[in-house]
Motif scaffolding. Sequence first.
Motif, PDB file in Angstrom:
ATOM      1  N   LEU A  52       9.956  23.429   2.096  1.00  0.00           N
ATOM      2  CA  LEU A  52       9.929  22.015   2.451  1.00  0.00           C
ATOM      3  C   LEU A  52      11.335  21.496   2.743  1.00  0.00           C
ATOM      4  N   SER A  53      12.306  21.898   1.940  1.00  0.00           N
ATOM      5  CA  SER A  53      13.686  21.432   2.133  1.00  0.00           C
ATOM      6  C   SER A  53      14.215  21.851   3.500  1.00  0.00           C
ATOM      7  N   ASN A  54      13.758  22.990   3.993  1.00  0.00           N
ATOM      8  CA  ASN A  54      14.190  23.455   5.311  1.00  0.00           C
ATOM      9  C   ASN A  54      13.678  22.569   6.438  1.00  0.00           C
ATOM     10  N   LEU A  55      12.640  21.773   6.168  1.00  0.00           N
ATOM     11  CA  LEU A  55      12.082  20.871   7.183  1.00  0.00           C
ATOM     12  C   LEU A  55      12.686  19.470   7.116  1.00  0.00           C
ATOM     13  N   ILE A  56      13.514  19.219   6.113  1.00  0.00           N
ATOM     14  CA  ILE A  56      14.059  17.885   5.869  1.00  0.00           C
ATOM     15  C   ILE A  56      15.545  17.854   6.235  1.00  0.00           C
ATOM     16  N   PRO A  57      15.976  16.995   7.155  1.00  0.00           N
ATOM     17  CA  PRO A  57      17.393  16.949   7.526  1.00  0.00           C
ATOM     18  C   PRO A  57      18.341  16.793   6.341  1.00  0.00           C
ATOM     19  N   MET A  58      17.951  16.042   5.316  1.00  0.00           N
ATOM     20  CA  MET A  58      18.811  15.886   4.141  1.00  0.00           C
ATOM     21  C   MET A  58      18.778  17.108   3.231  1.00  0.00           C
ATOM     22  N   GLY A  59      17.884  18.050   3.515  1.00  0.00           N
ATOM     23  CA  GLY A  59      17.910  19.335   2.854  1.00  0.00           C
ATOM     24  C   GLY A  59      17.372  19.376   1.442  1.00  0.00           C
ATOM     25  N   ASN A  69       0.842  -1.187   0.000  1.00  0.00           N
ATOM     26  CA  ASN A  69       0.000   0.000   0.000  1.00  0.00           C
ATOM     27  C   ASN A  69       0.884   1.246   0.000  1.00  0.00           C
ATOM     28  N   ILE A  70       0.664   2.133  -0.952  1.00  0.00           N
ATOM     29  CA  ILE A  70       1.460   3.352  -1.025  1.00  0.00           C
ATOM     30  C   ILE A  70       0.780   4.436  -0.196  1.00  0.00           C
ATOM     31  N   SER A  71       1.401   4.752   0.924  1.00  0.00           N
ATOM     32  CA  SER A  71       0.875   5.768   1.818  1.00  0.00           C
ATOM     33  C   SER A  71       1.670   7.060   1.613  1.00  0.00           C
ATOM     34  N   SER A  72       2.051   7.729   2.665  1.00  0.00           N
ATOM     35  CA  SER A  72       2.743   9.013   2.573  1.00  0.00           C
ATOM     36  C   SER A  72       3.386   9.325   3.911  1.00  0.00           C
ATOM     37  N   ASP A  73       4.376  10.220   3.885  1.00  0.00           N
ATOM     38  CA  ASP A  73       4.926  10.663   5.167  1.00  0.00           C
ATOM     39  C   ASP A  73       3.858  11.352   6.008  1.00  0.00           C
ATOM     40  N   THR A 133       6.093  -8.054   7.533  1.00  0.00           N
ATOM     41  CA  THR A 133       4.686  -7.845   7.194  1.00  0.00           C
ATOM     42  C   THR A 133       4.064  -6.900   8.209  1.00  0.00           C
ATOM     43  N   GLY A 134       3.088  -6.123   7.756  1.00  0.00           N
ATOM     44  CA  GLY A 134       2.380  -5.191   8.631  1.00  0.00           C
ATOM     45  C   GLY A 134       3.141  -3.918   8.950  1.00  0.00           C
ATOM     46  N   GLN A 135       4.212  -3.643   8.207  1.00  0.00           N
ATOM     47  CA  GLN A 135       5.064  -2.510   8.531  1.00  0.00           C
ATOM     48  C   GLN A 135       4.825  -1.323   7.597  1.00  0.00           C
ATOM     49  N   ASN A 136       5.160  -0.140   8.102  1.00  0.00           N
ATOM     50  CA  ASN A 136       5.105   1.090   7.319  1.00  0.00           C
ATOM     51  C   ASN A 136       6.517   1.636   7.183  1.00  0.00           C
ATOM     52  N   ILE A 137       7.064   1.582   5.983  1.00  0.00           N
ATOM     53  CA  ILE A 137       8.423   2.040   5.748  1.00  0.00           C
ATOM     54  C   ILE A 137       8.373   3.504   5.318  1.00  0.00           C
ATOM     55  N   VAL A 138       8.894   4.393   6.180  1.00  0.00           N
ATOM     56  CA  VAL A 138       8.873   5.828   5.918  1.00  0.00           C
ATOM     57  C   VAL A 138      10.194   6.229   5.273  1.00  0.00           C
ATOM     58  N   ILE A 139      10.104   6.853   4.093  1.00  0.00           N
ATOM     59  CA  ILE A 139      11.298   7.274   3.357  1.00  0.00           C
ATOM     60  C   ILE A 139      11.114   8.747   3.045  1.00  0.00           C
ATOM     61  N   ASP A 140      11.638   9.601   3.914  1.00  0.00           N
ATOM     62  CA  ASP A 140      11.306  11.029   3.833  1.00  0.00           C
ATOM     63  C   ASP A 140      12.491  11.949   4.056  1.00  0.00           C
ATOM     64  N   GLY A 141      13.703  11.429   3.846  1.00  0.00           N
ATOM     65  CA  GLY A 141      14.880  12.266   4.034  1.00  0.00           C
ATOM     66  C   GLY A 141      15.114  12.663   5.482  1.00  0.00           C
ATOM     67  N   GLY A 166       8.231  10.590   1.143  1.00  0.00           N
ATOM     68  CA  GLY A 166       8.173  12.038   1.278  1.00  0.00           C
ATOM     69  C   GLY A 166       7.944  12.655  -0.090  1.00  0.00           C
ATOM     70  N   GLY A 167       7.921  13.955  -0.137  1.00  0.00           N
ATOM     71  CA  GLY A 167       7.623  14.659  -1.377  1.00  0.00           C
ATOM     72  C   GLY A 167       8.674  14.466  -2.456  1.00  0.00           C
ATOM     73  N   VAL A 168       8.215  14.217  -3.676  1.00  0.00           N
ATOM     74  CA  VAL A 168       9.088  14.065  -4.841  1.00  0.00           C
ATOM     75  C   VAL A 168       9.072  15.361  -5.643  1.00  0.00           C
ATOM     76  N   PHE A 169      10.256  15.862  -5.980  1.00  0.00           N
ATOM     77  CA  PHE A 169      10.301  17.086  -6.762  1.00  0.00           C
ATOM     78  C   PHE A 169       9.688  16.849  -8.144  1.00  0.00           C
ATOM     79  N   ASN A 170       8.740  17.722  -8.504  1.00  0.00           N
ATOM     80  CA  ASN A 170       8.064  17.584  -9.790  1.00  0.00           C
ATOM     81  C   ASN A 170       7.615  18.963 -10.265  1.00  0.00           C
ATOM     82  N   ASN A 171       8.601  19.791 -10.560  1.00  0.00           N
ATOM     83  CA  ASN A 171       8.326  21.126 -11.083  1.00  0.00           C
ATOM     84  C   ASN A 171       7.540  21.988 -10.097  1.00  0.00           C
ATOM     85  N   HIS A 172       7.860  21.852  -8.808  1.00  0.00           N
ATOM     86  CA  HIS A 172       7.207  22.671  -7.789  1.00  0.00           C
ATOM     87  C   HIS A 172       7.755  24.095  -7.817  1.00  0.00           C
TER      88      HIS A 172
END
Length: 273
Positions: A229-236, A152-156, A260-268, A215-221
């Motif tokens: 948003l970058s200021n809120l992300i440790p990886m910048g 299931n594709i969720s979100s940060d 199984t049953g896990q939520n993998i958060v990938i948000d920098g 986390g958010g993917v850059f797409n012509n924002h």
Amino acid sequence: MTGIHSFDLTGKRALITGAAGLLGREHAKALVEIGAEVVLTDINEKELLAYRTSIEPSYRGKVKVAVMDVTSEESIRQVASECGDIDVLINNAAIDAKLKKDDQEPLEFTRLENFPIGEWNRQIAVGLSGAFLCARVFGTEMAKRKSGVILNISSDLSVFAPDQRLYRKSGLDEDEQPVKPVTYSVIKTALIGLTRYLAAYWADHGVRVNAMSPGGVFNNHPDEFVQRLSNLIPMGRMAHLEEYRAAVQFLCTPASSYMTGQNIVIDGGRSIL
């Protein structure tokens, strides 16, 4: 199966919902790269066919497309009857308001006070009920075969609330400021509950169910939004489009056989602050 060979879906068939969208296309690439035959589904037939035409020629024989409405169980069952056994299901379909760099289109963000119940129902039907229906149709068959994976594709935004300061526009009154709509957070959080429920429900039937929260993917924002948003992300920075592929491969293959049953958060790192 151990090592690099665990990342192998040769001879397996995967189905992706909302496959005409930005991340849906990346999920497809991720699975085709490791040998899967992929069925791309979406309600938008034109975009599906355009994407299939655009992919690398060596991949085209492994990619099929099917128009499917995730809000209709009849539509889902029709596709299920046509495409055969599905070994991997990625529930990716969603409705998401987007902020465009050129700002030529009206912002779709809608404040809570005025959010229409019809729009609430429409977005819940696609993002949450659609995932439930697809899991019920395809997951039930997986359980009968004692083998299968649902992602299931969720979100940060499943682990923290939207920071509405990101979307502010100068010159607007407070009650006119754009916001991330309530439905997005509710749906993405609910998908984690659905993930846990299904993982426990089918644990003894060989079906693994996990979630990925990008986390958010850059797409012509707009530049201002990117900087905020970058200021809120440790990886910048925001994510690059292809940075979730390896995680999808891990979660959909025997490489994650004891997960199984896990939520993998990938948000920098944003959620650790």
